[in-house]
Design an enzyme around this catalytic site. Sequence first.
Site, PDB file in Angstrom:
ATOM      1  N   MET A 139       1.022  -1.190   0.119  1.00 59.67           N
ATOM      2  CA  MET A 139       0.023  -0.022   0.098  1.00 59.67           C
ATOM      3  C   MET A 139       0.854   1.260  -0.079  1.00 59.67           C
ATOM      4  O   MET A 139       1.921   1.621   0.677  1.00 59.67           O
ATOM      5  CB  MET A 139      -0.984  -0.175   1.174  1.00 59.67           C
ATOM      6  CG  MET A 139      -1.870   1.226   1.348  1.00 59.67           C
ATOM      7  SD  MET A 139      -3.016   1.360   0.033  1.00 59.67           S
ATOM      8  CE  MET A 139      -3.246   3.274   0.054  1.00 59.67           C
ATOM      9  N   GLU A 140       0.529   2.262  -0.685  1.00 59.85           N
ATOM     10  CA  GLU A 140       1.415   3.373  -1.257  1.00 59.85           C
ATOM     11  C   GLU A 140       1.330   4.509  -0.294  1.00 59.85           C
ATOM     12  O   GLU A 140       1.608   5.522  -0.669  1.00 59.85           O
ATOM     13  CB  GLU A 140       1.096   3.914  -2.649  1.00 59.85           C
ATOM     14  CG  GLU A 140      -0.177   4.532  -2.743  1.00 59.85           C
ATOM     15  CD  GLU A 140      -1.209   3.498  -3.220  1.00 59.85           C
ATOM     16  OE1 GLU A 140      -2.415   3.833  -3.977  1.00 59.85           O
ATOM     17  OE2 GLU A 140      -1.182   2.101  -3.094  1.00 59.85           O
ATOM     18  N   GLU A 200       4.750   0.728  -6.093  1.00 56.83           N
ATOM     19  CA  GLU A 200       4.418   1.680  -4.885  1.00 56.83           C
ATOM     20  C   GLU A 200       5.220   2.786  -5.034  1.00 56.83           C
ATOM     21  O   GLU A 200       4.611   3.812  -4.625  1.00 56.83           O
ATOM     22  CB  GLU A 200       4.615   0.721  -3.314  1.00 56.83           C
ATOM     23  CG  GLU A 200       3.926  -0.417  -3.225  1.00 56.83           C
ATOM     24  CD  GLU A 200       2.531  -0.319  -3.421  1.00 56.83           C
ATOM     25  OE1 GLU A 200       1.733   0.757  -3.364  1.00 56.83           O
ATOM     26  OE2 GLU A 200       1.901  -1.296  -4.284  1.00 56.83           O
TER      27      GLU A 200
END
Length: 1036
Positions: free
Chosen positions: A433-434, A468
């Site tokens: 998750m970025e 990401e």
Amino acid sequence: MEPGFQSERAQLPRNMIENSMFEEEPDVVDLAKEPRLHPLEPDEVEYEPRSSRLLVRGLGEHDLEDDEEDYESSARLLGMSFMNRSSNHRNNMAGVYNQEPSGGLCSLSSARTVLVGAFVVVIILSIAMVVYFLPKCTFTKEGCHKKNTTLTFIYPLDANGQVFPWPKVRLPTAVVPVHYDLTLRPNLTTMSFTGSLQISLLVKEDTNNITLHSFGLKITKATITSKGSSQPKDVQILEYLPHRQIAIKLDSMLLNGETRILNLEYSANLSDGFSGFYKSSYQDKNKTRILAATQFEPTSARNAFPCFDEPAFKATFSIKIIREADHISLSNTQKDVTTPVANGLFQDTFAKSVKMSTYLVAFIVADLKNVSQETASGTLVSVYAVPDKMDQMHYALESAVKLLKFYEDFFNISYPLNKLDLVAIPDFEAGAMENWGLITFREITLLYKEETASILDKQTISIVIAHELAHQWFGNLVTMEWWNDLWLNEGFATFMEYFSLEKVFPELEVADRFLTTRFKVMEKDSMNSSHPLSTSVKIAEEIEEMFDSISYEKGASILLMLKGFLGETVFQKGIERYLNEHKYGNTKTEDLWNSITEVKNVDLNVKEMMNTWTLQTGFPMVTVKLDTTANKIHLCQERFLRMSISQDPSSSPDSSYLWHIPLTYITSSCSNYTQSKCIKTWLLKNKTDIIYLKEPNVTWVKFNLHMNGYYIVHYEESTSKKLLGLLKNNRLVFSDHDRAAFINNAFILASAGKITVKQALSMTKYMKNESSTAPISEALIQLGHIHGLVQKRGMLQLAGRVKKYIFDIFGDLINDQTWSNNGSLSERQLRSTLLDVACDYKYGDCVQKAQELFTNWEITQNMSDLPSDLTTTIYSVGACEVKGWEFVLRVYNSLKSETEKSKMLRAMAKSSNAQQLIWLMHESLHHSIIRTQELPFILATASRTLAGYLPAWDFVKENWDDLVEKFHLGSFPIQVIIVKTTSQFSTKNHESEVQTFFDSLMDKGSQLRAVQEALEIIRLNIQWMDKNLKNLEVWL
């Protein structure tokens, strides 16, 4: 976000009329008599009223197109209700008529029929006259009303029966956040947390209330402060759970341009799932340790703090975290100061963030260790993990530093923060998750141990990191306005992951992997259940479903096609312009096309061209006919569907589909695909077109070079035979990706009945001389699919003949493989694929050699003795026996390398022992030995086996409620579970069983797109078997 394998499932929002239509007296609130709330201005369309239209008032201010399905549902339900009452009335009357003498029944019925018929005619004529003489009115979702009259709306009620002042799922824009000041105190002993929040607000429209998101939070105090005032005023809070919203009711109006500070105190429990502010655990020296981490995308920031939880409500954030002494805390920005507070606790204060969306906010409280390196531009890059995995962090750090520099140079925009953390979380649903400045990963996608990991492990980790990091620009710096354009985030990040690695780490040879992903997404996109890249979404489940291969891989594929058509320089300049024009803002798809169009030297209407790819479902099939006599090429395009709904293609809605297709091709006159002078282009805009060739005596043409275009090609018979002859006699005239595309296109065309399965299988005959990874891998996938279908039908003799055909083609190549890690990545990948297939199908001495290596490993327990590229195959062979399976499980439980544990889990999930498979599923569901995040992977793997495909489906049916509690309804894991556990079915009975099961779920899953995809896959399997089984038997 990189999809991979959540708190309690939320109920689907329902329209008020659907909630109340079967109640005796629905709650109705006439807001014309209520104090002024948000002004509502529904879209209005003028037309003559029609008596057949159902008039429904009070469904709120939803857009008509968004709620059309709900209205139709309401109409059907109301209609059914009336019909049932009429039917009951008729049945009661029938009882009376049956008491009449039989001789008089016909004459009585006849007379009554005449009277009733006359009465109906009078009613119809009366209605027609009324409709005709009525003045024009404006129809909205609330019904027909004259202009300049006040509409009456029905608003929802909160849990206490008070009017909730906002009926829509999307928030109003009357008040927007400017800054959040958040202090959190997580307690990892009680598994709870408290929060103190001040939101600085700007009033954009006059209003007397503030609506924002909150879910699962117990708000204990709420006040509001005016600018220049030190006296906060208590305010009333209303909560509407179906929309996960709260409303702050005010005593006086807020006026446009004013500012306020909303102060909230609250508490909540840490989530047991994978979203919001949730707990994770790991083993450290035989002790269970707890950490707390966040996962907010797409709609779970509201589970951790009240907020305006939509991408367009960007604001800045100042975060403080109170923690215990043996923990550290991390957030999006660098830590400014740590101060001691009461009871031996410490407060970490983080720097004010840049302007960003709520789903990118992140914080972690844990006992983690890190390694760090500063980039040349001054950014401190750190990799964090649990203490006993410090030795697995270094490759991620090296990759991140190099990739960060590449992106800064390519985008010509500096990374805007002064630190970047990459954190491995033990329990994590997605791949990564970025979060801006604090990227979170599943351990398997970040940690790399050189001694035991394979070359493909390194490639996977590099891909996820590249994805990401690309998000720090695409998604974070510039964010889509709403989730309908999610592909702007995910499609770009997916494209950039491959593009960047080809530049920075060419030895990882990611082009083959990108090709495979394009093949897979086109398989999905050739179904009726697919959707456009830009798709209207509203509720949480619809948003979750956008995180699929269409948004990721199709988005990346059309960008690859566009880059090839425009050229890399123009494409790069367009991206740079887009990012600079919209940084710290929000965009729609058209903004990207406009930025590229505005680049100098672009004489193409990019928006017009690319809208055909983002707004339409599916992709085209281009039919090519070479006229050697007239030296011209006839082209025709149509939407490609493997299963057409309409029997008449001319009447199908798909017949109106038209794409602007940037074609590439080579001809026999200049066939060197490595020379730009030989590569020709053509923009096909119409249904049909003709290319007049300048070169004389062209004998063959090849379209869609390297499969870089998002379309498939269907050659008419003479051209197809010519190309097949070239493959057999001189395959190297085409690139390895073109050869793979020949295989893929042939089998997908056969699945749609465009060519015969015999023609598709004929395409594979040349492959006895093939040695490249891409075409061999694709052929094995296609032949393996056929083998799986006939095997699951119980046709084991025919399945054996399919295996024999596979080894007739590839047997010699398999025999040449060594049990080693030698060669380039492509060579090592090919070796791994071939030996895995050979051992699965028990070819030659593959099983014997793998068993010898496994037995030796049992004795030495030294994993470095095994060739790391082949450990999955070795574990799988060893786990075929009960003793070996149990040994693998014991090692799994003690191992620290997540990449190696994943291979062991795959080997155990391929077992031919159904009891072992069921045990694995239950253990993962209950997170006792195997983490719950692994369950979709276990189910998908088991479903491909003869022993596992029925138990896996039974497990899903029996445990559905638990599954949707563990994972969000509509989430990627749920999509995987639904589609994979049903993908091997090919009978009408199984289709009916799957349909019946999901129909019975109602709002617990029946409406999901993945269900429609699963059913269509079953129908496609049935179609394939019905059409091709006899031909297959003859061929083999």
